[in-house]
Design an enzyme around this catalytic site. Structure first.
Site, PDB file in Angstrom:
ATOM      1  N   ASP A   1      50.938  43.324  34.045  1.00  8.50           N
ATOM      2  CA  ASP A   1      50.038  43.997  33.107  1.00  8.50           C
ATOM      3  C   ASP A   1      48.579  43.949  33.548  1.00  8.50           C
ATOM      4  O   ASP A   1      47.802  44.838  33.243  1.00  8.50           O
ATOM      5  CB  ASP A   1      50.204  43.451  31.693  1.00  8.50           C
ATOM      6  CG  ASP A   1      50.077  41.945  31.586  1.00  8.50           C
ATOM      7  OD1 ASP A   1      49.834  41.265  32.610  1.00  8.50           O
ATOM      8  OD2 ASP A   1      50.232  41.416  30.466  1.00  8.50           O
ATOM      9  N   ASP A   7      45.966  31.218  28.870  1.00  7.78           N
ATOM     10  CA  ASP A   7      47.424  31.147  28.705  1.00  7.78           C
ATOM     11  C   ASP A   7      48.078  29.907  29.292  1.00  7.78           C
ATOM     12  O   ASP A   7      48.865  29.262  28.639  1.00  7.78           O
ATOM     13  CB  ASP A   7      48.105  32.392  29.285  1.00  7.78           C
ATOM     14  CG  ASP A   7      47.579  33.668  28.681  1.00  7.78           C
ATOM     15  OD1 ASP A   7      47.409  33.710  27.457  1.00  7.78           O
ATOM     16  OD2 ASP A   7      47.307  34.611  29.429  1.00  7.78           O
TER      17      ASP A   7
END
Length: 772
Positions: free
Chosen positions: A71, A484
């Site tokens: 992504d 993350d």
């Protein structure tokens, strides 16, 4: 272990990508761009994975030719000989950084050399550029670009659906592309060189994830989702006449053309109520398989079904492993794949199943019956058709020690990309929100009591978004702070670390620092969700060089992540939290905090690397200094500093009061500034019209000043530059094949190795450059 936290950084970094030069004050000698520096080698500091693998594409034309899309981190090609991935988009640079968001990939099924990619990061204003179709005639070694008249969204909601891009298996000059944002279906008849909208296609989609999102991120129409040709309906050199297209519309989701795209009709009696996430046509028996969910994902989805269409007579059959009507249904479906060697065998995955784990289903009779990757026996116990071996990437446990029914590592989450190798029924791969897994003994699944072995197949694929890097003068050479996956201590730059920063696990980490004169003392701050983790504070402290961390305290009223600075002798921490909380300081290594005075909330803070009493801050074009350990700050007389844009500054080790400041924006001042008096005054470095970050490394032989590294534009060229003479001259050290998009949010040299530099990227992990 959710991943949406990337977005704020991308909004920030997107602002950096639109810079232009500004004039400045004359106090520093003019910098000059020297010839290209000695050759550099560039490679990743290995972490392996770290982000969402949104698509996996196996070539139908050549065995072992596989592509993966991400992504935010570009696109990769598999190397069977090394069992690793080769990045294909590192040439993407500052101006077209959005090309690292890969919306879709199509491998030409009749020509193994040709591959296509639809690229663009966001469909809203966060990406200033329109999307593009990239085309390659050499398996991605080189590319040509066709710009589109609209934006694409490789990091938008729904990005795991598809593939939106497809090549006609009978006529390789013909490609179709399903566009987002209501732009419809597009076609090329010249191998992707030019494109035109298919005017006759009736439905551009209507589903949006969040109609109330004023940013345009969640409120974008997810558009046309996938294209599937029926190869039986054409012949070599003549277009396939039958084409199926999936659309983000819960009532009118599947269309068919019987005349090579001239006209279209809604497929009769189709299932309604859900989005057709995936559409796979199996031509041997003539079935179109559909996986559906109530959302586009990748973070959500709670209902859905699996269907097959008998293309000969138009009969639909629901083949859901768990029908949406079942009380046991709590997820939608995605990750649909057919075994091309055994066309009655198919697999499908849960779109998102956070608890207790993802689920995979496999059928060997065309969906008539299914077996599961795991099943409950006597709750909370489960039986498994797999074992997991993460010895190559041990941090994939995320440091978890869960209780049954959960296990660590998990099968994954956000499992929208699942593919069986068309040449090898024993191999499949699947993407997750953190890595790419696979198995080479998939057929064991079908044996009584058989188990497959699942391993990370992610060597060479690096997809972390890096926010901060530090390289202390002693101990481990590199520490990182990341979205993350928190960040890592790298004791060896060639090996994957055993674990990320945990205990405390702060989620994504935004800042990390160490005491220059006592580098075993470190602090980091992170973005942990306090609502879900009320007992975890957003700061971690180490007294042993990052081997072990303990949880510090937050100031009264709490604090966002922000920026942390550690005094040169570790006597004081200064924390500038995000979210409007005031700057605070601690003389107890984070056990208690007091509010600093004289400095704006949200200011960037740094410590002097020599004098423990001195700290510095910058906000809104003003520079602030403290001489009492951050208890109070005063604005200095320094002027003509950038009032807007993303500004970075750092103090030089070994030289009290020596500060470099980089940043700005095209709407104000922009460039590189230097102070030798603790920020009382700054001079702008001439010849550096744009600079976005600055870092320091070991001095060159015979030099008595640190080597400077700058992400900058010098001599009309944007890149990574170094100076071995205190900024008098600069040499570009990267090249056009190693640009890494909008890199440089994190940057540091190595204080122990001359010429070594570490660069943080926005989706391609940590890059290390070594002078040759």
């Amino acid at each position: 272990m959710t991943l949406p936290s990337k977005l704020p950084a991308f909004m920030l970094i997107a602002m950096l990508a639109m810079a232009s030069a500004q004039a400045a004050s004359p106090a520093v000698p003019a910098a000059e761009a020297a010839p290209l520096a000695p050759t550099y080698s560039w490679k990743n500091v290995p972490i392996r994975g770290g982000g969402f693998i949104s698509g996996i594409v196996f070539s139908r034309a050549q065995k072992d030719l596989i592509y993966a899309r991400t992504d935010i981190g570009g696109m990769y090609r598999w190397s069977e000989s090394t069992k690793s991935w080769k990045p294909l988009l590192d040439w993407v640079g500052w101006k077209n950084w959005g090309f690292n968001g890969v919306v879709s990939v199509a491998a030409d099924p009749s020509d193994a050399q040709r591959v296509y990619a639809a690229v663009g990061m966001y469909t809203n204003s966060w990406d200033p550029n329109n999307g593009a179709i990239l085309r390659s005639a050499d398996q991605g070694r080189s590319w040509q670009v066709t710009k589109l008249p609209f934006k694409l969204g490789g990091n938008m909601p729904g990005r795991g659906m598809g593939e939106r891009l497809a090549v006609d298996p009978n006529h390789a000059k013909v490609l179709y592309f399903g566009a987002p944002s209501g732009k419809g279906l597009w076609r090329s008849v010249d191998r992707g060189v030019t494109w035109a909208v298919v005017e006759s296609f009736p439905n551009p989609g209507n589903y949006v994830a969040d109609p109330n999102d004023s940013s345009g991120y969640g409120s974008d129409n997810q558009g046309v989702l996938w294209v599937a040709f029926d190869p039986r309906s054409g012949s070599p050199g003549k277009s396939s006449r039958v084409i199926y297209v999936g659309v983000a519309d819960k009532q009118n989701g599947i269309y068919r053309s019987n005349d090579a795209g001239a006209t279209w009709e809604r497929v009769a009696n189709q299932p309604v109520g859900y989005l057709p996430q995936k559409g796979v046509l199996e031509p041997v028996h003539g079935f179109l398989y559909i996986a559906t969910s109530d959302t586009g994902g990748p973070y959500d989805g709670s209902k859905g079904d699996v269907w097959k269409l008998a293309t000969a007579d138009g009969t639909w059959t629901q083949i859901s492993p768990i029908p949406s009507s079942s009380p046991d249904a709590y997820f939608g479906y995605s990750g649909l794949t057919v075994d091309r060697q055994n066309p009655k065998t198919l697999m499908v995955a849960s779109q998102i199943s956070w608890w207790p784990d993802a689920q995979f289903f496999r059928s060997t009779d065309g969906g008539g019956s299914w077996s599961r990757a795991w099943e409950f026996t006597s709750y909370p116990n489960r039986s498994f058709r797999y074992t997991m071996d993460i010895s190559d990437v041990p941090w994939l446990t995320f440091g978890a020690n869960p209780q049954p029914p959960e296990v660590a590592p998990k099968l994954g989450w956000m499992t929208q990309a699942v593919e069986i190798d068309p040449f090898n029924a024993n191999r499949f791969m699947y993407g997750t929100g953190a890595t790419l897994y696979g198995s080479n003994n998939l057929l064991n699944w079908d044996q009584a009591d058989g188990r497959i072995t699942i391993k990370p197949m992610v060597k060479g694929l690096e997809e972390t978004a890096v926010l901060d890097l530090v390289s202390p003068p002693a101990g481990a050479p590199l520490f990182s702070a990341m979205y993350d996956v928190a960040g890592f201590r790298h004791d060896d730059l060639t090996k994957v670390p055993a674990m990320m920063h945990i205990t405390p696990n702060l989620g994504g980490n935004s800042s990390i620092d160490f005491a220059e004169l006592k580098p075993e003392v470190m602090a980091r701050v992170g973005q942990i969700d306090k609502a879900a983790n009320p007992n975890v504070n957003r700061i971690g402290v180490s007294a042993d060089g990052g081997h072990n961390w303990y949880q510090g305290q937050e100031p009264a009223g709490g604090a966002g992540s922000g920026v942390i600075a550690v005094a040169a002798d570790a006597s004081t921490f200064v924390w500038s939290p995000s979210g409007g909380a005031p700057v605070v300081y601690s003389i107890s290594r984070g056990s208690s905090w007091a509010q600093s005075s004289g400095v704006p909330a949200g200011a960037q803070v740094r410590s002097d690397r020599v004098n423990p009493a001195r700290f510095y801050a910058f906000s809104g074009g003003r520079f602030y200094a403290s001489t009492n350990g951050g208890a109070s700050f005063s604005a200095t007389a320094a002027n003509n500093l950038p009032p807007t844009g993303n500004v970075k500054f750092k103090a030089v080790p070994g030289r009290e009061g020596d500060i470099w400041l980089a940043g700005g924006s095209d709407s104000g001042l922009y460039g590189l500034w230097h102070s030798t008096d603790g920020g009382a005054s700054f001079g702008k470095v001439k010849g550096v019209p744009q600079a976005d970050n600055i870092g320091f490394g070991k001095a060159a032989p015979e030099a008595d000043y640190v080597t400077l590294y700058a992400v900058a534009k010098i001599g009309g060229v944007r890149g990574l530059f170094r100076s071995v003479d205190a900024g008098a001259t600069w040499q570009r050290i990267n090249d056009d094949e190693h640009q890494y998009g909008n890199f440089g949010e994190a940057l540091t040299g190595d204080p122990r190795v001359f010429g070594r530099v570490y660069v943080g990227t926005n989706g391609r992990g940590i890059i290390v450059g070594e002078a040759q």
